[in-house]
Design a protein around this motif. Structure first.
Motif, mmCIF file in Angstrom:
data_model
loop_
_atom_site.group_PDB
_atom_site.id
_atom_site.type_symbol
_atom_site.label_atom_id
_atom_site.label_comp_id
_atom_site.label_asym_id
_atom_site.label_seq_id
_atom_site.Cartn_x
_atom_site.Cartn_y
_atom_site.Cartn_z
ATOM 1 N N ASP A 50 36.371 -14.221 42.467
ATOM 2 C CA ASP A 50 35.189 -14.966 42.015
ATOM 3 C C ASP A 50 34.119 -13.973 41.573
ATOM 4 O O ASP A 50 34.392 -12.782 41.485
ATOM 5 C CB ASP A 50 34.653 -15.892 43.135
ATOM 6 N N LEU A 62 32.992 -10.605 38.036
ATOM 7 C CA LEU A 62 34.141 -9.978 37.372
ATOM 8 C C LEU A 62 35.345 -10.907 37.241
ATOM 9 O O LEU A 62 36.349 -10.529 36.627
ATOM 10 C CB LEU A 62 34.559 -8.698 38.120
ATOM 11 N N SER A 120 35.729 -9.074 45.214
ATOM 12 C CA SER A 120 35.688 -7.753 44.566
ATOM 13 C C SER A 120 35.361 -6.651 45.569
ATOM 14 O O SER A 120 35.788 -5.503 45.403
ATOM 15 C CB SER A 120 34.735 -7.749 43.374
ATOM 16 N N GLY A 135 34.648 -3.336 40.402
ATOM 17 C CA GLY A 135 33.542 -2.569 39.835
ATOM 18 C C GLY A 135 33.625 -1.118 40.315
ATOM 19 O O GLY A 135 34.008 -0.873 41.468
ATOM 20 N N ASP A 149 31.267 0.681 41.162
ATOM 21 C CA ASP A 149 30.373 0.765 42.321
ATOM 22 C C ASP A 149 31.126 0.451 43.617
ATOM 23 O O ASP A 149 31.020 1.168 44.606
ATOM 24 C CB ASP A 149 29.172 -0.189 42.134
ATOM 25 N N ARG A 150 31.927 -0.611 43.571
ATOM 26 C CA ARG A 150 32.668 -1.028 44.785
ATOM 27 C C ARG A 150 33.742 -0.003 45.133
ATOM 28 O O ARG A 150 34.001 0.265 46.297
ATOM 29 C CB ARG A 150 33.335 -2.377 44.581
ATOM 30 N N CYS A 163 26.657 -2.685 34.690
ATOM 31 C CA CYS A 163 25.424 -2.875 35.445
ATOM 32 C C CYS A 163 25.006 -1.512 36.000
ATOM 33 O O CYS A 163 25.809 -0.574 35.980
ATOM 34 C CB CYS A 163 25.621 -3.878 36.582
ATOM 35 N N TYR A 215 25.160 -0.902 49.526
ATOM 36 C CA TYR A 215 25.934 0.309 49.246
ATOM 37 C C TYR A 215 25.377 1.517 50.013
ATOM 38 O O TYR A 215 24.853 2.453 49.396
ATOM 39 C CB TYR A 215 25.894 0.617 47.745
ATOM 40 N N LEU A 227 22.136 -3.831 42.310
ATOM 41 C CA LEU A 227 22.650 -3.852 40.938
ATOM 42 C C LEU A 227 21.688 -4.598 40.035
ATOM 43 O O LEU A 227 21.077 -5.586 40.440
ATOM 44 C CB LEU A 227 24.003 -4.554 40.902
#
Ligand SMILES: Nc1ncnc2c1ncn2[C@@H]1O[C@H](COP(=O)(O)OP(=O)(O)OP(=O)(O)O)[C@@H](O)[C@H]1O
Ligand SMILES: O=P(O)(O)OC[C@H]1O[C@H](OP(=O)(O)OP(=O)(O)O)[C@H](O)[C@@H]1O
Length: 347
Positions: A17, A20, A60, A78, A80-81, A104, A143, A183
């Motif tokens: 969901d 992404l 994600s 992502g 970032d993740r 982003c 993060y 983000l």
């Protein structure tokens, strides 16, 4: 059953969901790898054009862990993740670190009312002032790992991180943090919550990426074969994107003469020069079909050049794939030492 003890030889985990989800399904479809999900409540699916691949849907935030623990060999999430959640950078590697969507920035943002704070240096000064008053800056973020690395790297050592899982932008107004690191894409959410970014305060520029588990992939021949096909389709699709194939009928005395005129402008005469083939025609003998690849931003320049060469009926078509002699990404997977995603965003 395959060597990894499952029906599917290769598993790909993608977001179930959020931001992404749809873009990932659209992206895979555009690469010729449409995902067939029987219904939206089912958390597994297949790829018709690549039998043997099973698609898993996960949050994600969980994609990196699923790949790292070996529940799936490949994953899309992502950047970032991936950078936040990987624990072993040799096991889980970034294979393609920019799939071209999910863009982003991970940024620091402070209240608009902080008139004296407009850069990361100002924030460093403020952290010292807080320290002198026996306080610490409280920063809300999802993060902590990326943020800590970034702040330490800039000599900011006095702060407390507040773990928040959503709606971070509310934290300063609600009073449980002084500023946030979150983000942003269009900037609307920050603006609506009276927050501003700082000069030099972009921690990471992120987008969706393809990650893989080098250990489990290298263990299974079937998984490796399917991974190569999957990666090559993505890579070749991405490589093809900046180009059009142009075809024109050009009049000339011989293929040599036509190629010489077309090659007089090397920048619009194809990657390695034009392909020239005789056009068979009952009335006239001196027509040649010229075919070449041009960058999209040079389309009209190339069309005019072909006209100047005597070309008529110039057609342009979108390329779907551009394969090279071998897949550079796949070669890198076989030689993980060349993996270099840390360079992104200066991390
Ligand atoms: N506004 C945005 N525009 C484009 N991409 C974004 C945006 N926000 C987040 N992303 C990207 O999408 C990824 C997932 O973000 P999203 O907000 O959908 O996750 P979430 O719903 O908070 O978490 P999860 O899906 O793990 O439950 C982020 O890691 C980031 O890479
Ligand atoms: O700059 P903008 O275009 O306004 O986008 C930024 C917002 O998008 C993401 O949130 P999302 O809506 O995905 O949900 P989340 O707050 O649960 O992470 C992000 O966390 C920001 O809140």
């Amino acid at each position: 059953m395959s060597a990894n003890g499952r029906d599917a030889a290769l598993r790909l985990v993608i977001p179930s969901d959020g931001e992404l989800y749809e873009p990932t399904l659209n992206y895979l479809g555009s690469c010729g790898l449409s995902v067939r999900r029987p219904n939206s409540r089912q958390y597994t699916a297949t790829i018709r054009s690549l039998p043997g691949v099973e698609v898993l849907f996960q949050r994600s935030a969980d994609v990196t862990t699923k790949v790292e623990e070996g529940s799936a060999e490949l994953g899309i999430t992502g950047l970032d993740r991936y950078l936040e959640y990987r624990t072993d950078e040799r096991t889980v590697v970034s294979l393609l670190d920019d799939l071209g969507y999910g863009r982003c920035d991970f940024v620091l943002a402070v209240p608009d009312a902080w008139l004296d704070v407009s850069s990361i240096d100002d924030l460093a000064d403020l952290a010292l002032e807080f320290k002198q008053q026996g306080k610490q800056l409280r920063i809300a973020t999802k993060y902590p790992k990326l943020l800590r690395e970034y702040l330490f790297h800039r000599g900011i050592n006095y702060f407390t991180l507040v773990a928040v899982s959503g709606a971070l932008e509310a934290a300063p107004v609600a009073g449980y943090a002084d500023l946030i690191a979150d983000l942003t894409a269009t900037g609307t959410t920050l603006r609506e919550n009276r927050l501003k970014t700082l000069q030099g305060g972009t921690i990471l520029t992120s987008q969706s990426c393809l990650i893989g588990n080098a250990t489990t992939l290298l263990r299974s021949k079937d998984a490796l074969r399917l991974a190569r096909e999957f990666i090559e389709m993505l890579e070749a699709h991405m490589r093809a994107e900046p180009y059009y194939r142009l075809t024109a009928n050009v009049r000339g005395a011989s293929p040599q003469e036509v190629s010489a005129t077309v090659l007089s402008r090397p920048e619009v005469s194809g990657l390695r020069g034009p392909t020239i083939a005789r056009v068979y025609n009952v009335e006239e003998q001196d027509w040649y079909a010229v075919s070449l690849l041009v960058r999209k931003d040079r389309l009209m320049e190339a069309v005019d050049h072909l006209r100047d060469c005597g070309g008529i009926e110039v057609s342009a078509s979108q390329l779907s794939y551009l394969f090279k002699g071998e897949s550079s990404v796949f070669s890198r997977l076989l030689d993980p030492a060349s993996e270099s995603v840390e360079e992104i965003g200066g991390l």
